[in-house]
Design a protein around this motif. Structure first.
Motif, PDB file in Angstrom:
ATOM      1  N   UNK A 390     -15.030   5.275  -9.025  1.00 34.20           N
ATOM      2  CA  UNK A 390     -14.153   4.243  -8.458  1.00 34.20           C
ATOM      3  C   UNK A 390     -12.935   4.855  -7.762  1.00 34.20           C
ATOM      4  N   UNK A 391     -12.367   4.091  -6.865  1.00 36.14           N
ATOM      5  CA  UNK A 391     -11.020   4.346  -6.336  1.00 36.14           C
ATOM      6  C   UNK A 391     -10.136   3.252  -6.927  1.00 36.14           C
ATOM      7  N   UNK A 392      -9.062   3.634  -7.610  1.00 37.20           N
ATOM      8  CA  UNK A 392      -8.238   2.648  -8.327  1.00 37.20           C
ATOM      9  C   UNK A 392      -6.966   2.309  -7.563  1.00 37.20           C
ATOM     10  N   UNK A 393      -6.507   1.082  -7.809  1.00 35.08           N
ATOM     11  CA  UNK A 393      -5.291   0.598  -7.156  1.00 35.08           C
ATOM     12  C   UNK A 393      -4.631  -0.443  -8.053  1.00 35.08           C
ATOM     13  N   UNK A 394      -3.314  -0.563  -8.003  1.00 32.86           N
ATOM     14  CA  UNK A 394      -2.657  -1.730  -8.605  1.00 32.86           C
ATOM     15  C   UNK A 394      -1.702  -2.333  -7.585  1.00 32.86           C
ATOM     16  N   UNK A 395      -1.589  -3.660  -7.627  1.00 31.64           N
ATOM     17  CA  UNK A 395      -0.766  -4.368  -6.644  1.00 31.64           C
ATOM     18  C   UNK A 395      -0.057  -5.538  -7.321  1.00 31.64           C
ATOM     19  N   UNK A 396       1.036  -5.952  -6.706  1.00 32.59           N
ATOM     20  CA  UNK A 396       1.735  -7.156  -7.141  1.00 32.59           C
ATOM     21  C   UNK A 396       1.247  -8.343  -6.324  1.00 32.59           C
ATOM     22  N   UNK A 397       1.164  -9.496  -6.961  1.00 34.32           N
ATOM     23  CA  UNK A 397       0.730 -10.719  -6.278  1.00 34.32           C
ATOM     24  C   UNK A 397       1.587 -10.957  -5.031  1.00 34.32           C
ATOM     25  N   UNK A 398       2.898 -10.775  -5.178  1.00 31.33           N
ATOM     26  CA  UNK A 398       3.794 -11.043  -4.046  1.00 31.33           C
ATOM     27  C   UNK A 398       3.457 -10.140  -2.850  1.00 31.33           C
ATOM     28  N   UNK A 399       3.121  -8.869  -3.131  1.00 28.60           N
ATOM     29  CA  UNK A 399       2.787  -7.939  -2.038  1.00 28.60           C
ATOM     30  C   UNK A 399       1.527  -8.398  -1.296  1.00 28.60           C
ATOM     31  N   UNK A 400       0.534  -8.871  -2.067  1.00 26.52           N
ATOM     32  CA  UNK A 400      -0.702  -9.317  -1.423  1.00 26.52           C
ATOM     33  C   UNK A 400      -0.501 -10.636  -0.676  1.00 26.52           C
ATOM     34  N   UNK A 401       0.377 -11.480  -1.185  1.00 24.66           N
ATOM     35  CA  UNK A 401       0.688 -12.726  -0.459  1.00 24.66           C
ATOM     36  C   UNK A 401       1.320 -12.402   0.903  1.00 24.66           C
ATOM     37  N   UNK A 402       2.190 -11.392   0.916  1.00 21.91           N
ATOM     38  CA  UNK A 402       2.812 -10.982   2.187  1.00 21.91           C
ATOM     39  C   UNK A 402       1.767 -10.375   3.124  1.00 21.91           C
ATOM     40  N   UNK A 403       0.852  -9.567   2.547  1.00 24.77           N
ATOM     41  CA  UNK A 403      -0.207  -8.939   3.350  1.00 24.77           C
ATOM     42  C   UNK A 403      -1.142 -10.000   3.929  1.00 24.77           C
ATOM     43  N   UNK A 404      -1.437 -11.019   3.118  1.00 21.72           N
ATOM     44  CA  UNK A 404      -2.334 -12.098   3.569  1.00 21.72           C
ATOM     45  C   UNK A 404      -1.717 -12.874   4.729  1.00 21.72           C
ATOM     46  N   UNK A 405      -0.419 -13.093   4.670  1.00 25.48           N
ATOM     47  CA  UNK A 405       0.225 -13.905   5.715  1.00 25.48           C
ATOM     48  C   UNK A 405       0.518 -13.087   6.977  1.00 25.48           C
TER      49      UNK A 405
END
Length: 494
Positions: A390-405
């Motif tokens: 695997x390639x592992x990652x951790x993210x914050x919900x807020x960061x992904x919300x910004x990336x999505x928008x």
């Protein structure tokens, strides 16, 4: 206890308990000390500080504090205008707009606490300045406290430094991993550059208000000092501000340990200490041993010239910081890449992405994320399988919300959207293909629930317990990863 409650009432007993650290329902002079200092305004010199007899020929280091307060709009609770939150609860936070001490002069020798022990002289080999005393079995320290315990030994210098920001620093966080860790980043004949990482927090409220805990993700920095600690060439300590959220906050709503606790996250633009220059002698002698005036005949301060340091060996700041992070968080023995980078790497290496999506920062704060971190994600079998497949990652919900928008990159926006569709509070573990397709996921709370049950009580056939490992959580997480690999086979066929 009942008599105390009758005499003091709920809130009186709460304050009494916050001072009664050994819970014997008796306040010793040491336990009463914070209230005495508060009422008299006089803080007696502690024994530990009395031991620090200034060297008449010693050097002093001037340090400045830079502080920008928390951006209130970054708190989740700001979205509804802090509805239902009393103004008093946030008063300590709102009133903290400047450092407690903008400048301080410290003895260079006080920084000897940062020097390595004799068995830790290799570059990047971490040691504990302040050891962590907590783990998954010891639980965590009480939330019901206002005043830090008196610092001892190597805690003293760190307490002094953090006190420049706020008068109530706790040099040990309530949750693991706590303490301070360091390693040598560079070495010369007479000097070290020491990189360090500190997990500490502040108590922003005082009675009669209830406790408000302010926990930055970490304090990090470096010190360049002579091997005999007589001279400090450079010093910097700061809270990293490169992520969109970097502070956890928790506050109590009632007069007991089990009272409702509010939790929030936010962004702190700047919390930094920096030396104004190298440490300088307090008294200057000429070659004959006579004391020389520190100002030249024209009244200008004497300018010191310092020799250039030639480093014989060194590692990068990034490598030193990574070693310190792994010392604090053994689960990071494998790399956790930034979200988009993880997918690029997975595509190049034809591996799956193992992603952990969190609501809050992965700080020393209680909850399922912390429990996972201290158990399954640190276990050798899980580390081995993650490293291999695997390639592992951790993210914050807020960061992904910004990336999505952010529609500038449709692919990244879609990756974030696919993740957020599967997210449930507080932590979701997700396995996906390099194109972002989610093939398996499990919520941390559900995972912890099923692994705390006896195998025969688990109705779900999604996760079966392996008999190869005694620890059911390790076995179940391995099963989760292996099922992800199995489900991905049709997609990863050459």
């Amino acid at each position: 206890q009942e008599l105390a409650l009758k005499s003091l009432g709920n809130e009186g007993l709460f304050l009494f308990s916050s001072l009664d650290t050994n819970k014997d329902l008796y306040l010793s002079p040491e336990e009463f000390k914070p209230i005495a200092e508060k009422l008299t305004g006089v803080a007696p010199v502690s024994e530990s500080e009395e031991e620090e007899t200034p060297d008449p020929d010693g050097e002093t280091l001037s340090i400045v504090a830079k502080f920008q307060p928390l951006v209130m709009e970054t708190m989740t609770k700001s979205k509804d205008g802090f509805l239902g939150i009393s103004h008093v609860a946030l008063s300590g936070l709102r009133n903290w707009t400047a450092p407690a001490a903008p400048m301080s002069v410290l003895l260079a020798r006080q920084f000897k606490a940062f020097l390595p022990p004799k068995n830790k002289l290799d570059l990047g080999d971490p040691w504990w300045i302040i050891p962590s005393e907590l783990n998954i079995f010891t639980g965590y320290l009480s939330n019901n406290r206002f005043y830090p315990p008196p610092p001892k030994g190597k805690e003293i210098i760190i307490h002094k430094l953090l006190s420049m920001f706020h008068p109530r620093p706790f040099v040990k966080t309530r949750f693991a991993p706590q303490g301070a860790v360091a390693c040598i980043q560079a070495s010369s004949s007479f000097y070290y550059t020491i990189a360090f990482r500190i997990h500490a927090e502040f108590q922003l409220n005082e009675p009669p208000n209830f406790p408000f805990w302010f926990s930055p993700g970490q304090f990090t920095g470096y010190i360049v000092l002579s091997k005999d600690s007589s001279h400090v060439r450079d010093f910097r300590l700061f809270v990293p501000n490169d992520r969109s959220l970097n502070v956890d906050m928790e506050w109590l709503y009632g007069a007991s340990e089990s009272s409702n606790m509010e939790v929030d996250i936010g962004y702190l633009p700047q919390m930094e200490l920096e030396s104004t220059g190298p440490s300088i002698p307090t008294v200057i002698h000429d070659e004959n041993g006579n004391v020389v005036d520190s100002r030249d005949p024209s009244g200008e301060p004497i300018q010191f010239v310092f020799e250039e340091i030639t480093w014989q060996q060194q590692i990068s700041w990034e490598e030193a910081a990574r070693r310190l992070e792994v010392a604090m968080y053994p689960f990071k023995k494998i790399s956790y890449l930034p979200f988009t980078e993880a997918f690029e790497r997975a595509k190049a290496e034809k591996k799956l992405v193992h992603s952990i999506l969190l609501w809050a920062t992965p700080l020393p704060v209680p909850g399922s994320g912390r429990t996972l971190r201290e158990t399954v994600l640190e276990s050798s079998p899980v580390l081995a399988l993650l490293n291999e497949s695997f390639i592992s990652s951790w993210s914050l919900v807020k960061e992904l919300e910004e990336l999505q928008s952010n529609r500038e990159n449709e692919f990244y926006s879609k990756l974030a959207e696919l993740h957020l569709e599967k997210y449930n509070f507080p932590v979701e573990m997700i396995i996906c293909l390099p194109n972002g397709t989610v093939i398996h996921h499990i919520n941390a709370n559900y995972f912890l629930d099923i692994t705390s049950m006896k195998p025969e009580d688990v109705e779900s056939s999604i996760f079966s317990f392996s008999t190869n490992f005694e620890d059911p959580s390790t076995a179940t997480y391995l099963q989760f990863l292996k099922e992800g690999l199995q489900r991905a086979k049709p997609y990863l066929q050459p």
